[in-house]
Design an enzyme around this catalytic site. Structure first.
Site, PDB file in Angstrom:
ATOM      1  N   GLN A 105      -2.738   3.410   8.988  1.00 50.78           N
ATOM      2  CA  GLN A 105      -0.875   4.148   9.196  1.00 50.78           C
ATOM      3  C   GLN A 105      -0.275   4.427   8.761  1.00 50.78           C
ATOM      4  O   GLN A 105       0.940   5.897   9.696  1.00 50.78           O
ATOM      5  CB  GLN A 105      -0.810   2.633   8.658  1.00 50.78           C
ATOM      6  N   LYS A 155      -5.175  12.024   6.566  1.00 51.88           N
ATOM      7  CA  LYS A 155      -5.695  10.955   6.976  1.00 51.88           C
ATOM      8  C   LYS A 155      -5.894   9.322   6.349  1.00 51.88           C
ATOM      9  O   LYS A 155      -4.543   9.096   6.375  1.00 51.88           O
ATOM     10  CB  LYS A 155      -7.338  11.848   6.791  1.00 51.88           C
ATOM     11  N   GLN A 194       0.992  -1.245  -0.165  1.00 53.83           N
ATOM     12  CA  GLN A 194       0.129  -0.166  -0.118  1.00 53.83           C
ATOM     13  C   GLN A 194       1.243   1.477  -0.128  1.00 53.83           C
ATOM     14  O   GLN A 194       0.206   2.409  -0.256  1.00 53.83           O
ATOM     15  CB  GLN A 194      -0.838   0.026   1.525  1.00 53.83           C
ATOM     16  N   GLY A 197      -6.768   3.783   1.891  1.00 58.39           N
ATOM     17  CA  GLY A 197      -7.064   2.576   2.068  1.00 58.39           C
ATOM     18  C   GLY A 197      -8.908   2.224   1.499  1.00 58.39           C
ATOM     19  O   GLY A 197      -8.774   1.658   0.331  1.00 58.39           O
ATOM     20  N   GLU A 198      -9.161   1.546   2.576  1.00 59.69           N
ATOM     21  CA  GLU A 198     -11.134   1.580   2.223  1.00 59.69           C
ATOM     22  C   GLU A 198     -11.009   2.305   1.864  1.00 59.69           C
ATOM     23  O   GLU A 198     -12.774   1.828   0.892  1.00 59.69           O
ATOM     24  CB  GLU A 198     -10.755   1.039   4.140  1.00 59.69           C
TER      25      GLU A 198
END
Length: 331
Positions: free
Chosen positions: A89, A282, A47, A285-286
């Site tokens: 992360q 912020k 990622q 990813g999802e």
């Protein structure tokens, strides 16, 4: 007959674990040659978190990106960073690295202020150089480290960050489950073949609020990848179980999107800075996946005038829905 439709999907998504502690720690060591070593437990599964954390460390210490080395996900030497999940992360480990880097650079700033005989708050470090206000002082970070070492001062720092959350009240469900949220809206264009039931997604426009885009190219890649996953959820991917046994365990029977299935994706980065994030960042990813299936489903509804509630929307389900709608209309 082929029919075209447009649909929109909008979402908000909490960054991190829900209403629970999920801290991350980091160590930063600025070495004699001006390079920086960062120890973080953050696991990069592709990622791009290693690059992001290196950028944060480089920006904070004031060195070039190529001078940062990341040691990550080694349980023997790196501090805990929690799971690489919940799109957390960049926000959480990013803050830990930033705080550790700020601690490590303190002796350098103090020594530079002493050498230049200026207030410490006017000193900054940029690209390996010491700056006085808005101009370079002519000194280098490496020179200041050498002076620190000559006095027995090490340039080490540690930091940790835990988002501010409050557990949910079991009686009324109130609380503060997340410290920050991501927001997004996606619009999909589809063409539906009413004779075969095939759905072609021709275009997706995806606008995502990511806070500060520390690495815009990486953000765009995350959005494009999320849209591809969402397309698979909407049209192709289905686990078929019978008597507790998965009947399609192989890639030949469990279908996922290929490059031929993925449409044009137009990522739009919205930078609404998050005050508690590292440099305003912020997570992305999802959230990139969440609105896609809804946008595609709404586009199919727009094209056909009927709503399909079961995913994936396979050709068989599309034909069955069209047939059922005709029968209901004739009745």
């Amino acid at each position: 007959m082929k029919k075209r439709g447009y649909g929109i999907g909008t979402m908000w998504y909490g960054i991190g674990n829900t209403a629970s502690n999920n801290p991350a720690g980091a160590f930063v060591d600025i070495l004699d040659d001006g390079t920086v070593t960062v120890l973080t437990g953050c696991a990069d599964m592709g990622q791009g978190s290693t690059t992001i954390l290196a950028q944060i460390a480089a920006e904070t210490v004031g060195v070039c990106l190529e001078d940062v080395v990341i040691v990550s996900a080694d349980t023997g030497v790196t501090p805990d960073a929690g799971a690489s999940s919940a799109s957390r992360q960049t926000y959480i480990s990013g803050n830990a690295v930033r705080l550790a880097a700020e601690k490590a650079r303190e002796p350098i700033l103090a020594k530079a202020a002493d050498v230049l005989n200026i207030p410490i708050h006017t000193v900054s470090l940029k690209q390996g150089e010491v700056w006085n206000g808005d101009r370079s002082s002519g000194l280098t970070v490496k020179e200041m480290i050498t002076k620190c070492r000559s006095e027995g001062t090490l340039t080490l720092g540690h930091g940790f960050f835990n988002p501010d959350t409050t557990k949910l009240d079991p009686e009324n469900g109130q609380g503060k489950p997340f410290a920050t949220y991501a927001f997004a809206t996606q619009v999909a264009e589809v063409i539906v073949d009413t004779e075969t039931g095939l759905i072609e997604v021709t275009k997706i426009v995806a606008a995502h609020d990511v806070g500060k885009a520390i690495n815009p190219q990486s953000v765009e890649g995350q959005i494009e990848g999320g849209c591809a996953m969402g397309l698979g959820y909407a049209l192709l991917e289905e686990v078929i179980i019978k008597d507790g046994v998965i009947k399609n365990p192989a890639m030949s029977t469990y279908l996922v999107p290929t490059s031929m299935d993925v449409p044009e994706v137009y990522p739009i980065i919205i930078e609404e800075l998050e005050t508690s994030g590292p440099y305003g960042a912020k997570g992305v990813g999802e959230p990139a996946l969440v609105p896609t299936a809804a946008a595609i489903t709404n586009a199919v509804t727009d094209a056909l005038g009927i709503r399909i509630y079961d995913l994936p929307m396979t050709p068989e389900r599309v034909i069955a829905a069209i047939k059922s709608a005709k029968e209901e209309k004739s009745d």
